[in-house]
Scaffold this active site. Sequence first.
Site, PDB file in Angstrom:
ATOM      1  N   ASP A 123       0.842  -1.188   0.000  1.00 43.41           N
ATOM      2  CA  ASP A 123       0.000   0.000   0.000  1.00 43.41           C
ATOM      3  C   ASP A 123       0.880   1.241   0.000  1.00 43.41           C
ATOM      4  O   ASP A 123       1.991   1.223   0.537  1.00 43.41           O
ATOM      5  CB  ASP A 123      -0.906   0.011   1.240  1.00 43.41           C
ATOM      6  CG  ASP A 123      -2.016  -1.020   1.157  1.00 43.41           C
ATOM      7  OD1 ASP A 123      -2.424  -1.369   0.027  1.00 43.41           O
ATOM      8  OD2 ASP A 123      -2.484  -1.473   2.215  1.00 43.41           O
ATOM      9  N   ASP A 144      -6.995  -1.301  -4.803  1.00 45.07           N
ATOM     10  CA  ASP A 144      -8.086  -0.943  -3.887  1.00 45.07           C
ATOM     11  C   ASP A 144      -9.034   0.066  -4.523  1.00 45.07           C
ATOM     12  O   ASP A 144     -10.250   0.011  -4.312  1.00 45.07           O
ATOM     13  CB  ASP A 144      -7.514  -0.353  -2.590  1.00 45.07           C
ATOM     14  CG  ASP A 144      -6.711  -1.360  -1.796  1.00 45.07           C
ATOM     15  OD1 ASP A 144      -7.001  -2.562  -1.887  1.00 45.07           O
ATOM     16  OD2 ASP A 144      -5.776  -0.946  -1.083  1.00 45.07           O
TER      17      ASP A 144
END
Length: 195
Positions: A123, A144
């Site tokens: 991330d 995402d």
Amino acid sequence: MKSRKKSIWNLVSFFVFATLTSLDQISKYIIETHYEMNTRNEFIKGFVDIFYCHNTGAAWSILEGKMWLFYMITVILMAVIIYVFVKLPASKKYLPLRICLVFLSAGAIGNFIDRVRLQYVRDFILFAFKFPIIGEFPVFNVADIFVTLSVLALLIILIFVYKEKDYEFLKRDAGAAEENDAEADVDTEAENEGN
């Protein structure tokens, strides 16, 4: 002819899926090789920062370390999406649904690749501001974004765009579905002209 049309639709869908998945993996590679772990870097002042970190769970570190659960969810999700794609008529009427499924697949597989290969998800996108009530939003990635936007779009089109009869293709066999492709296009054009 209809079978050829469906093959073209599926080929284009796969190409878009592969492109989106590659975009996710490339973005993660660039961040991984150019930024230090757990260091906040301003990207768009006051809006988005780069904060590269490893996530073994979901948002807010929910289900941290439960990789087997994420594997199962992804496999089941992809099985459902493939089933729908096999049944999905090659009609403009179902283009919004097709696009949503492609983005959802790309997002799911993008993070699945990370989990299988690395045992964590990379991330790196962090909002530079805090939200009311929830505070700081979890760090996320391109995959995402694909998943979140496609799920929101899916909810909208499934509730407000398609009617109950529009889901009948899921009950028909592939051959019967193909026979209704042209009919679905005609219905869509008629509805558009009526509006």
